[in-house]
Design a protein around this motif. Structure first.
Motif, PDB file in Angstrom:
ATOM      1  N   ASP A 131       0.875  -1.172   0.000  1.00  0.00           N
ATOM      2  CA  ASP A 131       0.000   0.000   0.000  1.00  0.00           C
ATOM      3  C   ASP A 131       0.911   1.221   0.000  1.00  0.00           C
ATOM      4  OD1 ASP A 131      -2.040   1.861   0.358  1.00  0.00           O
ATOM      5  OD2 ASP A 131      -2.202   1.462   2.503  1.00  0.00           O
ATOM      6  N   PHE A 177      -1.820   4.030  -3.966  1.00  0.00           N
ATOM      7  CA  PHE A 177      -1.960   2.967  -4.956  1.00  0.00           C
ATOM      8  C   PHE A 177      -1.290   1.709  -4.435  1.00  0.00           C
ATOM      9  CE2 PHE A 177       1.778   5.491  -6.028  1.00  0.00           C
ATOM     10  CZ  PHE A 177       2.762   4.549  -6.185  1.00  0.00           C
ATOM     11  N   GLN A 191       3.729  -4.487 -10.984  1.00  0.00           N
ATOM     12  CA  GLN A 191       2.791  -3.474 -11.459  1.00  0.00           C
ATOM     13  C   GLN A 191       2.413  -2.556 -10.314  1.00  0.00           C
ATOM     14  OE1 GLN A 191      -0.660  -5.594 -12.883  1.00  0.00           O
ATOM     15  NE2 GLN A 191      -1.633  -5.591 -10.888  1.00  0.00           N
ATOM     16  N   ALA A 218      -7.102  -3.110  -2.890  1.00  0.00           N
ATOM     17  CA  ALA A 218      -6.578  -1.974  -3.637  1.00  0.00           C
ATOM     18  C   ALA A 218      -7.363  -1.820  -4.934  1.00  0.00           C
ATOM     19  CB  ALA A 218      -5.102  -2.188  -3.927  1.00  0.00           C
ATOM     20  N   ASP A 219      -7.641  -0.603  -5.296  1.00  0.00           N
ATOM     21  CA  ASP A 219      -8.460  -0.363  -6.472  1.00  0.00           C
ATOM     22  C   ASP A 219      -7.936   0.832  -7.251  1.00  0.00           C
ATOM     23  OD1 ASP A 219     -10.511  -0.756  -8.266  1.00  0.00           O
ATOM     24  OD2 ASP A 219     -11.972   0.359  -7.106  1.00  0.00           O
ATOM     25  N   GLY A 220      -6.892   0.628  -8.031  1.00  0.00           N
ATOM     26  CA  GLY A 220      -6.373   1.694  -8.866  1.00  0.00           C
ATOM     27  C   GLY A 220      -5.580   2.728  -8.085  1.00  0.00           C
ATOM     28  N   ASP A 276      -5.925   6.361  -5.932  1.00  0.00           N
ATOM     29  CA  ASP A 276      -6.786   7.323  -5.249  1.00  0.00           C
ATOM     30  C   ASP A 276      -5.970   8.568  -4.936  1.00  0.00           C
ATOM     31  OD1 ASP A 276      -9.104   5.654  -5.045  1.00  0.00           O
ATOM     32  OD2 ASP A 276      -8.117   4.562  -3.441  1.00  0.00           O
ATOM     33  N   ARG A 284       4.075   0.802 -15.873  1.00  0.00           N
ATOM     34  CA  ARG A 284       3.348   0.223 -14.737  1.00  0.00           C
ATOM     35  C   ARG A 284       4.251  -0.500 -13.759  1.00  0.00           C
ATOM     36  NH1 ARG A 284       2.248  -5.299 -15.147  1.00  0.00           N
ATOM     37  NH2 ARG A 284       2.716  -6.146 -17.187  1.00  0.00           N
ATOM     38  N   GLU A 300      -2.689  -0.490 -10.404  1.00  0.00           N
ATOM     39  CA  GLU A 300      -3.687  -1.316 -11.081  1.00  0.00           C
ATOM     40  C   GLU A 300      -4.685  -1.860 -10.059  1.00  0.00           C
ATOM     41  OE1 GLU A 300      -3.609  -1.610 -14.436  1.00  0.00           O
ATOM     42  OE2 GLU A 300      -1.793  -0.405 -14.493  1.00  0.00           O
ATOM     43  N   HIS A 301      -5.794  -2.358 -10.535  1.00  0.00           N
ATOM     44  CA  HIS A 301      -6.832  -2.923  -9.671  1.00  0.00           C
ATOM     45  C   HIS A 301      -6.362  -4.270  -9.115  1.00  0.00           C
ATOM     46  CE1 HIS A 301     -10.873  -3.788  -8.294  1.00  0.00           C
ATOM     47  NE2 HIS A 301     -10.770  -4.979  -8.848  1.00  0.00           N
ATOM     48  N   VAL A 302      -6.413  -4.418  -7.796  1.00  0.00           N
ATOM     49  CA  VAL A 302      -6.024  -5.663  -7.130  1.00  0.00           C
ATOM     50  C   VAL A 302      -7.141  -6.003  -6.148  1.00  0.00           C
ATOM     51  CG1 VAL A 302      -4.267  -6.832  -5.738  1.00  0.00           C
ATOM     52  CG2 VAL A 302      -3.600  -4.998  -7.286  1.00  0.00           C
ATOM     53  N   THR A 303      -8.072  -6.869  -6.524  1.00  0.00           N
ATOM     54  CA  THR A 303      -9.268  -7.102  -5.711  1.00  0.00           C
ATOM     55  C   THR A 303      -8.996  -7.819  -4.400  1.00  0.00           C
ATOM     56  OG1 THR A 303      -9.738  -9.135  -6.927  1.00  0.00           O
ATOM     57  CG2 THR A 303     -10.818  -7.118  -7.685  1.00  0.00           C
TER      58      THR A 303
END
Length: 177
Positions: free
Chosen positions: A90, A169, A134, A144-146, A148, A126, A137-140
């Motif tokens: 994070d 990110f 990377q 993490a989501d892109g 912010d 990236r 990127e989106h990591v469900t």
């Protein structure tokens, strides 16, 4: 890869070469970035906000790179005893601004321009120069989501405007496990 290597790689990507005498990264390719640091300085040197910039530049910044949490889990590719671990960092780019503009609104516009420049720089690679698999990127699985962005309201005192924004990110790497 150790967290210190990830931090160093992110700092190099956004701040350029490392200067061991000042413990800073001082040759950023991103316009408006004075220095990048891995930790808060003991003294707040105003000159660091404008390192490498033309005299008279109206707004400069110092970025602190911080990783408050990391999350790790198995990606079982290749069976029960094979595969890799996915490590999700994070990342926070804490961006502090100083501006000599006549109006706080102009300083805020400079903050928005710097945010765009930092995002454009991230979009170029990236992997952030190869220090992670990377970033942004989106990591469900880890939440993490892109990317912010959080802003502060600029404050003005003694004809100096200060501001702050933070890019958040996820940076992902895979390790054999």
């Amino acid at each position: 890869m150790a967290i210190t290597e990830v931090l160093d790689g992110i700092c190099r990507y956004f701040g350029g070469d490392y200067d061991p005498a000042t413990r800073t990264y001082r040759t950023s390719a991103v316009a408006g970035v004075g220095v990048v640091r891995r930790g808060a300085p003991k003294d707040n040197n105003a000159a660091e906000y404008f390192v490498g910039m033309e005299p008279g530049t109206r707004t400069g910044s110092v970025i602190l790179v911080f990783i408050p949490t990391q999350h790790e889990y198995r990606r079982a590719l290749g069976g029960e005893h094979g595969g890799v671990k996915q490590v999700v960092y994070d990342v926070r780019l804490r961006t502090f601004l100083r501006s000599n503009t006549s109006y706080a609104e102009d300083a805020q516009d400079d903050a928005y321009a710097l945010r765009e420049a930092l995002l454009e720089w991230m979009r170029r690679d990236r992997t952030l120069g190869g220090c992670v698999f990377q970033a942004g990127e989106h990591v469900t699985e880890s939440g993490a989501d892109g990317i912010d962005v959080q802003y502060s309201e600029p404050s003005t005192a003694a004809n100096l405007t200060k501001g702050y924004f933070e890019l958040r990110f996820a940076a992902v790497e895979f390790v054999a496990a």
